[in-house]
Design a protein around this motif. Structure first.
Motif, PDB file in Angstrom:
ATOM      1  N   ASP A  50       9.761  -9.411  -0.762  1.00  0.00           N
ATOM      2  CA  ASP A  50       9.368  -8.011  -0.925  1.00  0.00           C
ATOM      3  C   ASP A  50       8.613  -7.789  -2.235  1.00  0.00           C
ATOM      4  O   ASP A  50       7.662  -7.002  -2.294  1.00  0.00           O
ATOM      5  CB  ASP A  50      10.561  -7.060  -0.796  1.00  0.00           C
ATOM      6  N   ARG A  51       8.989  -8.505  -3.308  1.00  0.00           N
ATOM      7  CA  ARG A  51       8.241  -8.386  -4.577  1.00  0.00           C
ATOM      8  C   ARG A  51       6.843  -8.985  -4.425  1.00  0.00           C
ATOM      9  O   ARG A  51       5.865  -8.444  -4.947  1.00  0.00           O
ATOM     10  CB  ARG A  51       8.987  -9.067  -5.718  1.00  0.00           C
ATOM     11  N   ILE A  52       6.764 -10.116  -3.732  1.00  0.00           N
ATOM     12  CA  ILE A  52       5.457 -10.747  -3.504  1.00  0.00           C
ATOM     13  C   ILE A  52       4.572  -9.791  -2.713  1.00  0.00           C
ATOM     14  O   ILE A  52       3.400  -9.580  -3.062  1.00  0.00           O
ATOM     15  CB  ILE A  52       5.617 -12.101  -2.778  1.00  0.00           C
ATOM     16  N   ALA A  56       1.133  -8.168  -4.028  1.00  0.00           N
ATOM     17  CA  ALA A  56      -0.081  -8.559  -3.296  1.00  0.00           C
ATOM     18  C   ALA A  56      -0.687  -7.406  -2.511  1.00  0.00           C
ATOM     19  O   ALA A  56      -1.762  -7.553  -1.925  1.00  0.00           O
ATOM     20  CB  ALA A  56       0.247  -9.704  -2.335  1.00  0.00           C
ATOM     21  N   LYS A  57       0.037  -6.265  -2.498  1.00  0.00           N
ATOM     22  CA  LYS A  57      -0.396  -5.128  -1.692  1.00  0.00           C
ATOM     23  C   LYS A  57      -0.604  -5.556  -0.237  1.00  0.00           C
ATOM     24  O   LYS A  57      -1.629  -5.283   0.393  1.00  0.00           O
ATOM     25  CB  LYS A  57      -1.653  -4.485  -2.277  1.00  0.00           C
ATOM     26  N   ALA A  58       0.413  -6.282   0.252  1.00  0.00           N
ATOM     27  CA  ALA A  58       0.377  -6.807   1.618  1.00  0.00           C
ATOM     28  C   ALA A  58       1.683  -6.453   2.316  1.00  0.00           C
ATOM     29  O   ALA A  58       2.725  -6.265   1.677  1.00  0.00           O
ATOM     30  CB  ALA A  58       0.197  -8.319   1.599  1.00  0.00           C
ATOM     31  N   ASN A  59       1.638  -6.381   3.609  1.00  0.00           N
ATOM     32  CA  ASN A  59       2.819  -6.124   4.415  1.00  0.00           C
ATOM     33  C   ASN A  59       3.713  -7.364   4.400  1.00  0.00           C
ATOM     34  O   ASN A  59       3.240  -8.483   4.592  1.00  0.00           O
ATOM     35  CB  ASN A  59       2.354  -5.800   5.842  1.00  0.00           C
ATOM     36  N   LYS A  60       4.999  -7.152   4.169  1.00  0.00           N
ATOM     37  CA  LYS A  60       5.967  -8.253   4.128  1.00  0.00           C
ATOM     38  C   LYS A  60       5.930  -9.064   5.431  1.00  0.00           C
ATOM     39  O   LYS A  60       6.001 -10.296   5.407  1.00  0.00           O
ATOM     40  CB  LYS A  60       7.369  -7.667   3.887  1.00  0.00           C
ATOM     41  N   GLN A  61       5.812  -8.382   6.550  1.00  0.00           N
ATOM     42  CA  GLN A  61       5.777  -9.083   7.840  1.00  0.00           C
ATOM     43  C   GLN A  61       4.525  -9.955   7.971  1.00  0.00           C
ATOM     44  O   GLN A  61       4.552 -10.989   8.620  1.00  0.00           O
ATOM     45  CB  GLN A  61       5.861  -8.079   9.000  1.00  0.00           C
ATOM     46  N   PHE A  78      -1.118 -15.506  -2.465  1.00  0.00           N
ATOM     47  CA  PHE A  78      -0.944 -16.738  -3.250  1.00  0.00           C
ATOM     48  C   PHE A  78      -0.801 -16.424  -4.737  1.00  0.00           C
ATOM     49  O   PHE A  78       0.041 -17.017  -5.415  1.00  0.00           O
ATOM     50  CB  PHE A  78      -2.119 -17.703  -3.016  1.00  0.00           C
ATOM     51  N   ALA A  79      -1.603 -15.503  -5.248  1.00  0.00           N
ATOM     52  CA  ALA A  79      -1.510 -15.153  -6.672  1.00  0.00           C
ATOM     53  C   ALA A  79      -0.157 -14.522  -6.981  1.00  0.00           C
ATOM     54  O   ALA A  79       0.503 -14.886  -7.965  1.00  0.00           O
ATOM     55  CB  ALA A  79      -2.647 -14.204  -7.050  1.00  0.00           C
ATOM     56  N   ALA A  80       0.283 -13.588  -6.149  1.00  0.00           N
ATOM     57  CA  ALA A  80       1.578 -12.938  -6.373  1.00  0.00           C
ATOM     58  C   ALA A  80       2.723 -13.928  -6.197  1.00  0.00           C
ATOM     59  O   ALA A  80       3.694 -13.915  -6.960  1.00  0.00           O
ATOM     60  CB  ALA A  80       1.741 -11.762  -5.411  1.00  0.00           C
ATOM     61  N   ALA A  81       2.620 -14.806  -5.202  1.00  0.00           N
ATOM     62  CA  ALA A  81       3.671 -15.794  -4.956  1.00  0.00           C
ATOM     63  C   ALA A  81       3.738 -16.807  -6.091  1.00  0.00           C
ATOM     64  O   ALA A  81       4.830 -17.225  -6.485  1.00  0.00           O
ATOM     65  CB  ALA A  81       3.424 -16.495  -3.622  1.00  0.00           C
ATOM     66  N   THR A  82       2.602 -17.199  -6.627  1.00  0.00           N
ATOM     67  CA  THR A  82       2.599 -18.124  -7.762  1.00  0.00           C
ATOM     68  C   THR A  82       3.386 -17.540  -8.922  1.00  0.00           C
ATOM     69  O   THR A  82       4.252 -18.192  -9.499  1.00  0.00           O
ATOM     70  CB  THR A  82       1.157 -18.441  -8.207  1.00  0.00           C
TER      71      THR A  82
END
Length: 195
Positions: A33-35, A39-44, A15-19
């Motif tokens: 992919d940037r989000i 977010a240090k999260a898997n895109k999938q 949510f923070a990265a997407a914001t």
């Protein structure tokens, strides 16, 4: 032993990265992919949690609107104080107004995702103004729904158009204090009862 996964912490990072991504680039320009990288999260995983980019945007915006509602509940009986606090909130959280404007650019006058929930959110605010009008606390010269729209516009435009604010109003502390005072006066005049 592998790392322990914390889905709520991951969602908070998403949510923070997407914001930040949506506020900077809008729905069309944002990249999952940037989000994911920020977010240090898997895109999938983002797709698994939110379905698609438009749904992620919608959920991010709804969450930010609810944070605003909690931080600054509508106070129709103190409209100039409420607009003052709303102005401060938008100045401190400019990403919210940017998200709302990106939504407007993307969807225009068509429907938006989760529109019924948003209608309910604003209906409660309109009801607060209507109740204050019925009690005679504020003027009923402007219909409650129009009054809410005008008040939100007054409080948010300086954040939406910072370059116009800087050019027209100025950007010193004194300029911003004068603008704040003018916004309070405008809110008071929109809502004050005539003798």
């Amino acid at each position: 032993m592998g790392a322990i996964r914390d889905p709520e912490a991951t969602k908070a990072r998403i949510f923070a990265a997407a914001t930040a991504e949506f506020a900077a680039r809008g729905i069309a320009g944002a990249r999952v992919d940037r989000i994911a990288r920020e977010a240090k999260a898997n895109k999938q995983l983002i797709y698994a949690y939110f379905g698609n980019k438009a749904e992620l945007f919608s959920q991010v915006l709804e969450k930010r609107l609810m944070e605003l509602a909690v931080a600054n509940p509508v106070d129709a009986e103190d409209p100039d104080g409420w607009i003052d606090r709303l102005f401060d909130y938008h100045a401190a959280h400019p990403e919210l107004v940017r998200l709302v404007f990106w939504e407007g650019l993307e969807y225009g006058t068509g429907g938006i995702p989760h529109e019924d929930e948003r209608r309910g959110h604003y209906a409660r605010k309109v009801a607060a103004f209507a109740e204050a009008q019925e009690k005679g606390v504020i003027s009923d010269a402007v219909p409650a729904q129009d009054l809410l729209f005008l008040m939100i516009a007054l409080a948010s435009w300086a954040t939406v158009q910072p370059q116009m604010r800087r050019i027209v109003v100025g950007d010193t502390e004194g300029d911003l204090a004068r603008l704040r005072s003018s916004l309070r006066t405008a809110a008071r005049r929109l809502t004050e009862r005539c003798p």
